[in-house]
Design a protein around this motif. Structure first.
Motif, PDB file in Angstrom:
ATOM      1  N   ASN A 183      20.353 -69.198 -24.881  1.00 27.71           N
ATOM      2  CA  ASN A 183      20.305 -70.090 -25.036  1.00 27.71           C
ATOM      3  C   ASN A 183      21.691 -71.031 -25.871  1.00 27.71           C
ATOM      4  O   ASN A 183      21.375 -71.995 -26.893  1.00 27.71           O
ATOM      5  CB  ASN A 183      19.492 -70.944 -25.021  1.00 27.71           C
ATOM      6  CG  ASN A 183      18.320 -70.715 -23.958  1.00 27.71           C
ATOM      7  OD1 ASN A 183      19.086 -71.215 -22.902  1.00 27.71           O
ATOM      8  ND2 ASN A 183      17.176 -70.802 -23.668  1.00 27.71           N
ATOM      9  N   SER A 184      22.378 -69.559 -26.812  1.00 22.54           N
ATOM     10  CA  SER A 184      23.156 -70.259 -28.046  1.00 22.54           C
ATOM     11  C   SER A 184      24.278 -70.903 -27.312  1.00 22.54           C
ATOM     12  O   SER A 184      24.898 -70.135 -26.188  1.00 22.54           O
ATOM     13  CB  SER A 184      23.237 -68.850 -28.596  1.00 22.54           C
ATOM     14  OG  SER A 184      24.538 -69.300 -29.331  1.00 22.54           O
ATOM     15  N   LYS A 185      25.456 -72.235 -28.543  1.00 26.46           N
ATOM     16  CA  LYS A 185      26.308 -71.963 -27.683  1.00 26.46           C
ATOM     17  C   LYS A 185      27.446 -71.576 -28.032  1.00 26.46           C
ATOM     18  O   LYS A 185      28.422 -72.266 -28.011  1.00 26.46           O
ATOM     19  CB  LYS A 185      26.578 -73.946 -27.864  1.00 26.46           C
ATOM     20  CG  LYS A 185      25.297 -74.379 -26.813  1.00 26.46           C
ATOM     21  CD  LYS A 185      25.411 -74.414 -25.640  1.00 26.46           C
ATOM     22  CE  LYS A 185      24.301 -75.362 -24.619  1.00 26.46           C
ATOM     23  NZ  LYS A 185      24.438 -74.768 -23.345  1.00 26.46           N
ATOM     24  N   ILE A 186      27.186 -70.913 -29.110  1.00 25.29           N
ATOM     25  CA  ILE A 186      28.065 -69.469 -30.007  1.00 25.29           C
ATOM     26  C   ILE A 186      29.345 -69.329 -28.456  1.00 25.29           C
ATOM     27  O   ILE A 186      29.163 -68.568 -28.013  1.00 25.29           O
ATOM     28  CB  ILE A 186      28.091 -69.040 -30.383  1.00 25.29           C
ATOM     29  CG1 ILE A 186      26.953 -69.502 -31.629  1.00 25.29           C
ATOM     30  CG2 ILE A 186      29.295 -67.926 -31.653  1.00 25.29           C
ATOM     31  CD1 ILE A 186      26.157 -68.402 -33.133  1.00 25.29           C
ATOM     32  N   ARG A 187      30.240 -69.458 -28.916  1.00 23.80           N
ATOM     33  CA  ARG A 187      31.512 -69.246 -27.393  1.00 23.80           C
ATOM     34  C   ARG A 187      31.518 -68.010 -27.946  1.00 23.80           C
ATOM     35  O   ARG A 187      32.120 -67.697 -29.043  1.00 23.80           O
ATOM     36  CB  ARG A 187      32.059 -70.007 -27.728  1.00 23.80           C
ATOM     37  CG  ARG A 187      32.003 -71.283 -26.680  1.00 23.80           C
ATOM     38  CD  ARG A 187      32.692 -72.220 -26.000  1.00 23.80           C
ATOM     39  NE  ARG A 187      33.540 -73.075 -27.625  1.00 23.80           N
ATOM     40  CZ  ARG A 187      34.525 -74.491 -27.023  1.00 23.80           C
ATOM     41  NH1 ARG A 187      35.285 -74.564 -26.186  1.00 23.80           N
ATOM     42  NH2 ARG A 187      34.866 -74.305 -28.686  1.00 23.80           N
ATOM     43  N   VAL A 188      32.685 -67.033 -27.066  1.00 29.58           N
ATOM     44  CA  VAL A 188      33.531 -65.681 -27.159  1.00 29.58           C
ATOM     45  C   VAL A 188      34.440 -65.959 -26.755  1.00 29.58           C
ATOM     46  O   VAL A 188      34.393 -65.922 -25.690  1.00 29.58           O
ATOM     47  CB  VAL A 188      32.118 -64.343 -26.836  1.00 29.58           C
ATOM     48  CG1 VAL A 188      33.251 -63.352 -26.948  1.00 29.58           C
ATOM     49  CG2 VAL A 188      30.797 -64.036 -27.489  1.00 29.58           C
ATOM     50  N   SER A 189      35.090 -65.198 -27.089  1.00 27.55           N
ATOM     51  CA  SER A 189      37.254 -65.462 -26.295  1.00 27.55           C
ATOM     52  C   SER A 189      37.473 -63.684 -26.667  1.00 27.55           C
ATOM     53  O   SER A 189      37.944 -63.808 -27.600  1.00 27.55           O
ATOM     54  CB  SER A 189      37.908 -66.537 -26.221  1.00 27.55           C
ATOM     55  OG  SER A 189      36.871 -68.231 -25.881  1.00 27.55           O
ATOM     56  N   ALA A 190      38.212 -63.481 -25.498  1.00 28.74           N
ATOM     57  CA  ALA A 190      39.512 -62.664 -25.848  1.00 28.74           C
ATOM     58  C   ALA A 190      40.865 -63.197 -25.573  1.00 28.74           C
ATOM     59  O   ALA A 190      41.848 -63.927 -24.556  1.00 28.74           O
ATOM     60  CB  ALA A 190      38.516 -61.549 -25.342  1.00 28.74           C
TER      61      ALA A 190
END
Length: 255
Positions: A183-190
């Protein structure tokens, strides 16, 4: 980018190429940028230039990302001097000009250590520092490659590199899934660029740098600043928007 003002971004491979361009642009957007690379002199030169401009600040750290103890030491320095990482941009990468059938275990190991293991460790430690400080809006950005999505037939010297980048593609989804489970709002993008006008291509050919320069002169390619602008675009999206991966290449690039 206003919400990122004064916050801390780690950029790996910051001494040249895409990493340098990203660092310069984030400083202009008033961020505290920790730039790491093996070449401390280049990092200090960038720091000297950025000190003359308005905006944020640049903090050079010498770190060989293939050495895990140096990665741990770098994150301790970041914690001590800056509190912790808010944005981690895993940019550093390498390739050897060897086919799969001609490559060596030593080359494969070094590529894995930098392109995959260092990326994973920097991501893990960044998320840990975010959680320790209650930061739930952080961002992890992985510099992938078009090579992480397809193989160019006949480009034998890029096959192992593409293999490591296919791993990055899978890891991007893995991180997104694990953070969502928590339930984390930390985002991951590539970001997956095609050919980019940078030192990476020149270094790729090792003992024959002129071959790399010829590739850049004869093949349509992106500017490193193009990729840096995409990093900013990804970071400035509203909290409910996670850009998962961007495949981007020069309009005239053939493959």
């Amino acid at each position: 980018m206003h919400r990122w003002s004064g916050r801390v971004a780690l950029v790996t491979g910051a001494s040249e190429g895409i990493g340098e361009a990203i660092s310069r642009l984030l400083v202009k957007h008033d961020m505290k940028v920790v730039g790491c690379a093996r070449n401390l002199d280049k990092l200090k030169a960038i720091d000297g230039e950025l000190k003359k401009e308005e905006g944020g600040s640049f903090f050079p750290i010498q770190c060989d990302l293939t050495q895990r103890d140096q990665i741990y030491a770098m994150f301790e320095k970041i914690k001590t001097h800056h509190g912790g990482v808010d944005v981690c941009i895993n940019n550093a990468g390498m390739a050897y000009p060897s086919s799969l059938l001609d490559g060596t275990p030593e080359e494969w190991q070094k590529s894995l250590d930098l392109n995959v293991i260092a990326l994973c460790l920097c991501t893990k430690l960044s998320v840990q520092q975010m959680k320790e400080r209650g930061v739930d809006d952080g961002h992890i950005i992985l510099l992938n490659s078009m090579g992480g999505h397809r193989l160019i037939q006949g480009s034998n010297y890029l096959h192992f590199y593409a293999g490591t980048k296919h791993m990055v593609k899978a890891l991007t989804e893995g991180y997104r899934d694990e953070l969502r489970q928590k339930n984390s709002k930390i985002r991951v993008s590539a970001l997956s660029p095609g050919l980019v006008e940078s030192e990476f291509v020149v270094r790729l050919f090792g003992d024959d740098p002129d071959k790399g320069r010829k590739v850049l002169q004869t093949t349509p390619c992106l500017k490193r600043e193009d990729v840096a602008e995409l990093v900013v675009m990804v970071m400035q999206q509203p909290p409910n928007v996670q850009i998962h991966d961007i495949l981007v290449r020069d309009t005239d690039q053939v493959k």
